[in-house]
Structure formats: structure tokens, C-alpha cells
Design an enzyme around this catalytic site. Structure first.
Site, PDB file in Angstrom:
ATOM      1  N   ASP A 280     -19.317  51.736 -27.673  1.00  0.00           N
ATOM      2  CA  ASP A 280     -20.314  52.156 -28.658  1.00  0.00           C
ATOM      3  C   ASP A 280     -21.574  51.319 -28.455  1.00  0.00           C
ATOM      4  O   ASP A 280     -21.590  50.115 -28.667  1.00  0.00           O
ATOM      5  CB  ASP A 280     -19.753  51.964 -30.086  1.00  0.00           C
ATOM      6  CG  ASP A 280     -20.659  52.603 -31.107  1.00  0.00           C
ATOM      7  OD1 ASP A 280     -20.258  52.687 -32.279  1.00  0.00           O
ATOM      8  OD2 ASP A 280     -21.771  53.040 -30.734  1.00  0.00           O
TER       9      ASP A 280
HETATM   10  C1  GLC Z   1     -24.069  54.399 -32.777  1.00  0.00           C
HETATM   11  C2  GLC Z   1     -22.824  54.723 -33.541  1.00  0.00           C
HETATM   12  C3  GLC Z   1     -21.933  55.728 -32.863  1.00  0.00           C
HETATM   13  C4  GLC Z   1     -22.764  56.733 -32.093  1.00  0.00           C
HETATM   14  C5  GLC Z   1     -23.464  55.986 -30.977  1.00  0.00           C
HETATM   15  C6  GLC Z   1     -24.346  56.913 -30.125  1.00  0.00           C
HETATM   16  O1  GLC Z   1     -24.290  53.019 -32.763  1.00  0.00           O
HETATM   17  O2  GLC Z   1     -21.997  53.630 -33.929  1.00  0.00           O
HETATM   18  O3  GLC Z   1     -21.140  56.351 -33.887  1.00  0.00           O
HETATM   19  O4  GLC Z   1     -21.921  57.750 -31.552  1.00  0.00           O
HETATM   20  O5  GLC Z   1     -24.259  54.908 -31.468  1.00  0.00           O
HETATM   21  O6  GLC Z   1     -25.370  57.441 -30.900  1.00  0.00           O
END
Ligand code: GLC
Length: 746
Positions: A280
Site C-alpha cells: 500500500d
Molecule cells: C492508499 C490507501 C489504499 C489505496 C492506495 C492506492 O494509501 O491506503 O487503500 O488503494 O493508497 O490509492
């Protein structure tokens, strides 16, 4: 001899199939041709949000140094930018491996549905699947092949802003809706131009964040991890999810992205998941900040060897892995296995056969006529009627003069909620617009904000030297204007037959990095609510929020209270239909509502404890204001006693519509294992529900099977088990009512 056409076609298909190598064969063939740098490129994800990102990426893509991008650019340019980058990958890189593009269409791409917590309130598996299928269709039409959803996190602490993205506090309800989302996103063929890969996130335990503060540490016991936090992920894997996203949090001091026991031990070894795990955002590098990895090289090594295949944004993989392979500290086999998973995802998505997106597909997809009605149905079924002294549904007499007051009466943007995809405020039908259309010109509808969602900060003015000073005049004028708004709203309320107050919290105060320490209506809304109540007029309060708020005073002052979450594009028509009685409310709470912030976390499936009669506060009961599963409608139901059919291991009860209108009951099955050798289990656990539409006076018997899945638990080794012994069984309208029957499981 002339062969009939059908035989020829079949023969051709057999030949073609024989000639088309299988996915594994294609993966191995391609893997064998990749250089180490190209392999690491496949494990690297960037972001394409604007044309300048494309310019910066093209050379790297041609060199094979990216495998994927987040395609967050607006749909008007997203397909063009995607195809530019994809063309460089498939047409100008050495092996022509297509890129895969991800995005967070978590409750719609262009057609914004209710936030996931609102979708959960529908308790409607099929509707959730249909809604996610629309999200996939619109996403893929733009060129998003991979959706970073569903969020599988179990949400028990509404201080945490991301409860908005969850399916609530129950593992069983969450598991059903996660599986429905996977089916909706992926369908039977994820390579279809109307489907996309699903992502089970955030693996795992992110929602148990201490203090409800986002990104904080989590301390989860193994038994709770197995029975509360993991079941929804396991259901998603069983539904065929093609990917998982590791989480930001640390568990037992080990950042989730580097947690091999979970990413490999549970996901791969126990559950046999062979899909892709992506980190993430910057979480690989954040394992250094946590105080776990010493540097970027160790962060990359620990993450990759734990089982995290792709590095979303940190750059640690692309910067450090080649040297570590050369140094022998990272085995090439580990990189190869991660690359296999990336290539497998791309094959399954059909990207080698169809790497480019038709630029006209999005316009066609966005215009499909079935999406708005489905969004309206989802919004209507997400609404939960929490209190009603009879003021609802609004009668024609009451409908003549309505004062619709509050900062959320007519604010299109706020209705979209968090992570709204590319939902457009212009496409939103607000409560004010919905009521205007529904009531027509005969009704006198006055719409006033009364106050802002948040207090406006002090106004300043810049001095010639560049410094800023408080602008007392501007502050005074603003204060006068605010007071006028407030006063006008109360005056309008006084001359109305009924007041509808549209209040809640800003959508920007829910979602990621949006934790709250006080679960209240924001700004002057509490004051406005009191003033509206003081008029003595019938008061209907509609709450728009991304989480349960502490609504004790609101409930006391309201004649009727409706929880509307952030309902998406169609919240207005949905609310108008329910408030005016064209539709009866059918939503049920997927998460408990606290009486006060100090009660949090308060959830129904809590432990019995050794002193269940001594768990109240000195100053407040431990019971929530509204329990899990709760929701009223425009009729009433009684639930007869639970009857255990031991011979067939079933339970049943009779539900009767005791009101004057037809209505939909949601009969919920709860169980309790009163003595579990693995550890004390919760006082209740939801293990099934059935919807019953009953005419006035009609009764129907609802039956549930008491199977291993219904009664079982997961032990610390991950084994699903069931023990003989005594169980309690409820069939009830929500978690805090009903009398349990005793079931002796042989
Ligand atoms: C964010 C979120 C995640 C998301 C990712 C891409 O930090 O925690 O849920 O899918 O970035 O946008």
C-alpha cells in the site's frame, strides 16, 4: 467427404486450444526471457495522474522498468494517457509486456454508489454485486484493469475514518459482501472488457488501529485475528480474488508488508492463494520509519521475502533489489515467483491479447441507462430508520410546507463521500433536488443551510510586506452573515408544517487519514438542531456521515432519525421516496452506534467477560445507542420463539407483520458457543439472515441450518473447527433482542 460446419468449427477450436499455450506455460516462457532489471520492473508500480507523468514514465517503460501504474487521471484524459504508456510498453519495450493499471473504484467509478458502509447497510448481497459490476464496467471502459477494492477490514472503531470504506463490524456480513464484491468486479472472466481484478485490502488488521488513529499500531490476539479479521479475506480468496493489498499497520511490532507469517504463512501456505500481493503506497519504505527495516535495501528484502510481490510507490524494489540479488542476499527465485504472479495477473486480465483501451468505450459505458436506477435502489436500501414517532412517512398535510434546513440539504459534493472515484457533483441529486422533484410545485419547500458544516476560520488580509493580519471587518461581516443564516433558518422552520434537518459530518472527515476524537455533528449543527427542536415543529433528522456518530441528543430531539451515510449520486430521490412513503426503509445497521465517543469501541460481538453484569460505566451504560442489525420500517414485526429441530440440526421461528403496511423484515441468525476449548467466543455471532416481505398480518416461518460453518470457529492454527456442546441460537431483528434457544450439538 464434406464435414458439417459445426465439426469444422469444433476441430478448429481444438487445434487453436492445442496451439495456445496454457497460462502457466506462457508465464514460464516469458519469465525465462526477462533480464533481472526487467523482472524488477514488473514488480514496480508508479502513478499516472496527469500528462507530465506520462512524459516522465515513457523512457522507463520502454526500458522495462515498470510493471504497473495507478491510473488516477480524470476519465476525460485517462484512456489517452493509459494508451500512450501502454503503447510504449507493448510496442517499444524489448519484450512488449503490457502494463496493468489500478485504481480505487471502491463504490463506483463514474456512477457513485453509497459508501461501502452504506452498501453494507443494505444487507443485500445481490445488490452489492450488481453495484460493483457497474464500478468494474465503468473502470475497465476507461482502462482501469485492476480495482483496489473491496476493503475487507473489520471496522469496530468509528473514530477511524476508514470505517466508511468497510462493510462494518461483523466478520460474517463482511465476508458475504466481500465475496459479492469480488464476483461483481471480476465476474466469470476478468479478461472481459466489463470486468476488472479485485484487490482484498488491507491485509491485515489495519482497522484495529489503536485509538482509532489511522496508520497506528494494532495489537490483535491470534484468536481474534483468526475469527474477526481474517474471515472476510478468506471469503474473498475463496471467491477468486486475483490480488491482495498489504496494510500500513504493524502487527505485534512487524509491519504488515514485511509480515511473512501472514503474507506467506496464511495467504500462500494455508489458503493456497496464488495471486498477486501489492504493497500500500509507500508502506515498504515505511517499514524503516516503523523502526523495523534498517534501510531501503532491507525494507525491500524483508517485504519481498515476506510475500509482498509488487512495490506500489516506494521505489525500494527498483532501487535496491538488483544489487541484493548480485550480493546473494535476495534469492533470484524469490523475484521470479513474484514476477510469475504479476504475469499471471496480466494473462488472466487478457492484457496480452488486448493491451489498449478503446477511447470511445468510456462514453458508452457512462451512458448506460441501468446505472442510475441501480444507484438509486442502493441508496434507498442503504437508508436506516433509527427512530420514528409516527411523523414518517410524511403525510400530504405535512408535505404542504417543508423547511429543509442544514448544511447537507443541498450540497452535491458532500453526497459523494470518501474515495468517490470520478463521481461528478453535477451528476448528484441532492436531498433538496430529490424532494423538489418528488413533491412537485404544490409543496412549499424552503431550503436553507442554517450553518456551515465547519466553522470558517478567522479571515486574514495580506499586508504589503507579505505578512497576514486578522481582518476584523471581514470576520465581523462573516459573523453577521452566519447569524443571519441561522436566524433565517429558524424563522423558516417556525412557519413550516414539518422540518427536515440535513446534518452530519464533512465527507473529508471520513476516509483515509481522517480519524476523529469526538463523534459529533460538526460546527454549529448541534446548536442549530436545538434551535430547530425548540420551535416545537415535527423534526425529521437525516444524518449524512461516513461513520456512526454519537447521536444521543439528536435522537432525543428528533421525531424521526434516518442514517443516510454518504449516499452517492442518487441519495436525493432515494430519501424523498422513503421520507414520503413511496418506499419503506429497509436498511439495517452494519455497525453499532455509540451513545458517546467514550464508549468506543462498542460492538455487538464482544466477549461475555467473567462479570457480564458489571461492565457498565459509572456515568453511562455499556450498551450502544443503536445495535448492530437494527433498523425500523413503516410497519412492525414480532418474532416468535426459536424452535430447535435437533433431528435435522435446524432452527426456526415465525415472523409476523403486526402493522398496517407491507414491510420487509431481516431475520437474523445469531449463535453463541457457550464453552469453546480454543478460547472464549463472543456473546453473539451473526451466521445468517433472510429477508421476508410480509403483508399486514401475514406470518411466515423462517428456518436456518445449524451447520459446521454456522456454529464453527477457527483455531489459532487456522483450522476450521466445530465442537460438540451447548450453543445458544437467536432468530431476531437485531443483535440486542430476542430470547435464545439452547441447542445441544452432538
Ligand atoms: C492508499 C490507501 C489504499 C489505496 C492506495 C492506492 O494509501 O491506503 O487503500 O488503494 O493508497 O490509492
Amino acid at each position: 467427404m464434406r464435414l458439417p460446419l459445426v465439426t469444422l468449427t469444433s476441430l478448429l477450436a481444438v487445434i487453436m486450444h492445442a496451439q495456445t499455450p496454457s497460462c502457466p506455460d506462457r508465464v514460464e516462457t516469458l519469465l525465462a526471457r526477462l533480464t533481472l532489471e526487467e523482472k524488477i520492473g514488473q514488480l514496480t508500480q508508479g502513478v499516472i495522474h496527469a500528462p507530465e507523468h506520462v512524459e516522465a514514465a515513457l523512457a522507463e517503460v520502454r526500458a522495462g522498468r515498470y510493471g504497473s501504474f495507478i491510473l488516477s487521471a480524470p476519465p476525460e484524459i485517462a484512456t489517452t494517457l493509459r494508451n500512450q504508456v501502454q503503447q510504449a510498453a507493448v510496442g517499444q519495450s524489448r519484450l512488449g509486456i503490457p502494463l496493468v493499471f489500478g485504481y480505487d473504484s471502491i463504490h463506483g467509478y463514474r456512477t457513485t454508489f453509497p459508501i461501502p458502509l452504506g452498501l453494507a447497510a443494505t444487507w443485500d448481497i445481490q445488490l452489492v454485486e450488481q453495484g460493483q459490476a457497474v464500478a468494474a464496467r465503468e473502470s475497465r471502459a476507461v482502462g482501469v484493469d485492476w480495482i483496489f477494492a473491496p476493503m475487507c477490514d473489520l471496522a469496530r472503531d468509528p473514530r477511524w475514518g476508514r470505517v466508511a470504506e468497510s462493510f462494518g463490524e461483523d466478520p460474517y456480513l463482511g465476508a458475504q459482501l466481500v465475496a459479492a464484491s469480488v464476483r461483481g468486479f471480476q465476474g466469470d472472466n476478468p479478461a472481459s472488457p466489463e470486468r476488472a481484478a479485485a484487490t482484498l485490502k488491507h491485509f491485515v488488521g489495519y482497522s484495529a488501529t489503536t485509538g482509532g488513529r489511522d496508520y497506528n499500531t494494532t495489537d490483535i490476539t491470534p484468536f481474534v485475528l483468526r475469527n474477526a479479521h481474517l474471515p472476510a479475506f478468506e471469503a474473498g480468496i475463496q471467491a477468486g480474488a486475483l490480488s491482495v493489498m498489504s496494510a500500513f499497520n504493524a502487527i505485534d511490532g512487524i509491519p504488515a508488508v514485511t509480515n511473512r507469517a501472514l503474507l506467506t504463512g496464511v495467504l500462500r501456505d494455508e489458503w493456497k492463494f496464488n495471486g498477486l500481493v501489492v504493497s500500500d503506497w509507500n508502506s515498504v519504505a515505511e517499514s524503516i520509519t516503523w523502526g523495523y527495516a534498517a534501510d531501503r535495501a532491507e525494507a525491500a528484502r524483508l517485504s519481498l521475502l515476506a510475500g509482498n510481490d509488487m512495490d506500489m510507490m516506494s521505489g525500494c524494489y527498483r532501487e535496491t533489489l538488483a544489487a541484493q540479488v548480485a550480493a546473494g542476499t535476495v534469492p533470484l527465485a524469490a523475484i521470479d515467483e513474484a514476477v510469475r504472479r504479476v504475469l499471471r495477473l496480466k494473462f488472466k486480465l487478457g492484457l496480452f491479447e488486448a493491451p489498449l483501451t478503446d477511447p470511445a468505450a468510456a462514453a458508452r459505458s457512462f451512458a448506460l441507462p441501468d446505472a442510475p436506477p441501480l444507484a438509486r435502489e442502493a441508496a434507498a436500501r442503504s437508508l436506516v430508520l433509527l427512530k420514528n414517532d409516527g411523523v414518517l412517512p410524511l403525510t400530504p398535510a405535512a408535505i404542504r410546507r417543508i423547511a429543509l434546513i442544514g448544511p447537507l440539504a443541498d450540497d452535491a459534493t458532500e453526497m459523494l463521500g470518501t474515495w468517490p472515484g470520478h463521481g461528478q457533483p453535477a451528476d448528484v441529486v441532492t436531498l433538496a433536488a430529490g424532494l423538489r422533484t418528488h413533491l412537485g410545485p404544490a409543496a412549499q419547500l424552503t431550503v436553507l443551510r442554517g450553518c456551515d458544516l465547519l466553522p470558517s476560520g478567522p479571515r486574514t488580509r495580506a499586508l504589503p510586506d507579505g505578512s497576514n493580519v486578522t481582518d476584523e471587518d471581514a470576520n465581523h461581516r462573516a459573523a453577521v452573515a452566519d447569524e443571519n443564516d441561522f436566524t433565517q433558518a429558524i424563522a423558516a422552520a417556525r412557519s413550516a408544517d414539518v422540518i427536515i434537518a440535513a446534518m452530519g459530518e464533512p465527507r473529508g472527515w471520513s476516509g483515509e487519514n481522517s480519524s476523529r476524537a469526538e463523534l459529533s455533528l460538526t460546527g454549529r449543527q448541534p446548536e442549530l438542531l436545538r434551535a430547530l427542536a425548540a420551535t416545537g415543529k415535527p423534526l425529521v433528522v437525516v444524518v449524512f456521515s461516513g461513520r456512526p456518530l454519537a447521536l444521543t441528543e439528536t435522537a432525543e430531539k428528533a421525531n424521526a432519525l434516518v442514517q443516510a451515510w454518504h449516499p452517492g449520486l442518487q441519495g436525493g430521490p432515494a430519501l424523498a421516496a422513503v421520507l414520503c412513503g413511496d418506499l419503506a426503509p429497509t436498511g439495517r445497521l452494519p455497525i453499532s452506534f455509540p451513545r458517546a465517543t467514550g464508549q468506543v469501541p462498542v460492538y455487538y460481538n464482544h466477549a461475555m467477560t467473567g462479570r457480564p453484569d458489571m461492565v457498565d460505566y459509572r456515568d453511562l451504560t455499556r450498551d450502544p445507542l443503536y445495535p448492530f442489525g437494527f433498523g425500523l420500517t413503516y410497519t412492525t414485526f414480532t418474532y416468535g420463539p426459536v424452535e430447535i429441530l435437533a433431528a435435522t440440526s435446524r432452527a426456526r421461528a415465525t415472523v409476523t407483520n403486526t402493522g398496517t403496511r407491507a414491510g420487509e423484515a431481516v431475520a437474523q441468525l445469531y449463535v453463541r458457543d457457550v464453552a469453546c476449548s480454543e478460547g472464549a467466543r463472543p456473546v453473539q455471532e451473526l451466521r445468517g439472515w433472510q429477508r421476508l416481505t410480509l403483508a399486514p398480518g401475514e406470518s411466515r416461518t423462517v428456518e436456518f441450518a445449524l451447520t459446521d460453518e454456522t456454529l464453527g470457529f477457527v483455531d489459532r492454527s487456522g483450522k476450521h473447527r466445530l465442537e460438540a456442546g451447548e450453543y445458544r441460537v437467536w432468530i431476531a431483528p437485531h443483535a440486542s433482542t430476542g430470547t435464545a434457544a439452547v441447542y445441544q450439538r452432538p
